[in-house]
Design a protein around this motif. Structure first.
Motif, short mmCIF file in Angstrom:
data_model
loop_
_atom_site.label_atom_id
_atom_site.label_comp_id
_atom_site.label_asym_id
_atom_site.label_seq_id
_atom_site.Cartn_x
_atom_site.Cartn_y
_atom_site.Cartn_z
N ASP A 42 50.07 54.10 10.18
CA ASP A 42 50.90 54.46 11.13
C ASP A 42 51.83 55.72 10.93
O ASP A 42 52.19 56.37 12.14
CB ASP A 42 52.02 53.03 11.21
CG ASP A 42 53.16 52.62 12.53
OD1 ASP A 42 51.93 53.03 13.53
OD2 ASP A 42 54.08 52.81 12.52
N GLU A 99 45.29 47.05 11.98
CA GLU A 99 46.48 47.57 13.41
C GLU A 99 47.46 45.99 13.33
O GLU A 99 47.76 46.14 14.11
CB GLU A 99 45.18 47.28 14.39
CG GLU A 99 44.64 48.28 14.71
CD GLU A 99 43.40 48.52 15.85
OE1 GLU A 99 42.98 49.21 16.08
OE2 GLU A 99 43.23 46.94 16.53
N THR A 121 50.77 58.22 9.68
CA THR A 121 49.54 58.71 9.86
C THR A 121 49.06 59.02 11.49
O THR A 121 49.26 60.69 12.13
CB THR A 121 47.74 58.64 9.33
OG1 THR A 121 48.13 59.02 7.45
CG2 THR A 121 47.02 59.06 9.37
N GLN A 122 48.81 58.20 11.88
CA GLN A 122 48.58 58.30 13.40
C GLN A 122 49.85 59.47 14.30
O GLN A 122 49.38 60.25 14.83
CB GLN A 122 48.78 56.55 14.62
CG GLN A 122 48.69 56.87 15.60
CD GLN A 122 48.28 55.40 15.89
OE1 GLN A 122 49.32 54.71 14.96
NE2 GLN A 122 48.22 55.17 17.41
N ASP A 164 49.31 63.14 12.61
CA ASP A 164 48.12 63.26 13.37
C ASP A 164 48.52 64.06 14.70
O ASP A 164 48.16 65.21 15.28
CB ASP A 164 47.21 63.19 13.23
CG ASP A 164 46.47 62.18 12.20
OD1 ASP A 164 47.01 63.51 11.18
OD2 ASP A 164 44.93 61.94 12.18
N HIS A 184 55.97 52.73 17.17
CA HIS A 184 55.76 52.42 15.71
C HIS A 184 56.70 52.27 15.34
O HIS A 184 57.03 52.61 14.48
CB HIS A 184 54.97 54.17 15.16
CG HIS A 184 54.38 54.79 15.79
ND1 HIS A 184 52.95 54.63 15.18
CD2 HIS A 184 54.50 55.54 16.90
CE1 HIS A 184 52.21 55.42 16.60
NE2 HIS A 184 52.72 55.30 16.66
#
Length: 201
Positions: free
Chosen positions: A69, A21, A71-72, A75, A104
């Motif tokens: 980052d 993070e 993938t978030q 998703d 992001h």
């Protein structure tokens, strides 16, 4: 009661997540070259050597940060795609993805060409492949219901849609948002015309 190995694994997973993070935030704000592993490690209470127990190099940490980052975002886009009508899925994805970029900055840096070595990671992410697969399934299912044209190959359509989405996201992040509404409306019109079943004459 959990044994000592379970507790270490839980603590290790938590530490790895915190490192990741912090890496996303710092690489996103300053970029790969201007960010050091030691500053990321210090911010979560670790030494640089301890950070290397989780990520064996700065490059590995950066790659993992880009993957996490992106993938978030992807998703969340999967949920959007799953709930959208087939004829509107690509325009809705474009709008949703553009809206998520502000939150992001690391993904925005990659799409904006500021981290060119990371773009190949982005286009090969499993989550992007899953999203493209959802588009193909939605098109095929809508064809079976007679809602959209039957003469379009769903897989080729989905691959083209993925390419178009990535290209538009890169364009907006590199050129700016001045023409974004016009581009969005253009995408809506394009996909409406491409997929529409012409009424019988």
């Amino acid at each position: 009661m959990a044994d000592a190995d379970d507790l270490r694994e839980t603590k290790g997973a938590r530490t790895r997540r915190r490192l990741l993070e912090e890496a996303i935030a710092r690489f996103g704000a300053r970029g790969y070259r201007a960010t050091s592993v030691s500053e990321i490690a210090r911010s979560v209470g670790l030494t640089q050597a301890a950070a290397y127990a989780y990520f064996d190099s700065k490059e590995a940490l950066f790659d993992a940060a880009v993957d996490a980052d992106a993938t978030q975002v992807l998703d969340a886009a999967e949920t959007l795609a799953s709930n959208a009508p087939a004829a509107q899925v690509v325009p809705m994805l474009l709008i949703g993805l553009l809206g998520s970029l502000e939150d992001h900055p690391l993904l925005r840096r990659v799409l904006g060409g500021q981290e060119p070595e990371a773009i190949s990671r982005l286009i090969n992410l499993p989550s992007l492949g899953r999203l493209t697969g959802i588009i193909a399934v939605k098109v095929r299912d809508a064809q079976e219901r007679g809602e959209i044209r039957a003469d379009i190959d769903p897989v080729m359509f989905a691959d083209g849609a993925e390419t178009l989405l990535l290209g538009l996201l890169m364009s907006v992040t590199q050129v700016g948002r001045t023409s974004e509404p016009r581009r969005q409306m253009g995408v809506v019109h394009l996909f409406d015309r491409v997929l529409r079943v012409d009424p019988p004459s």
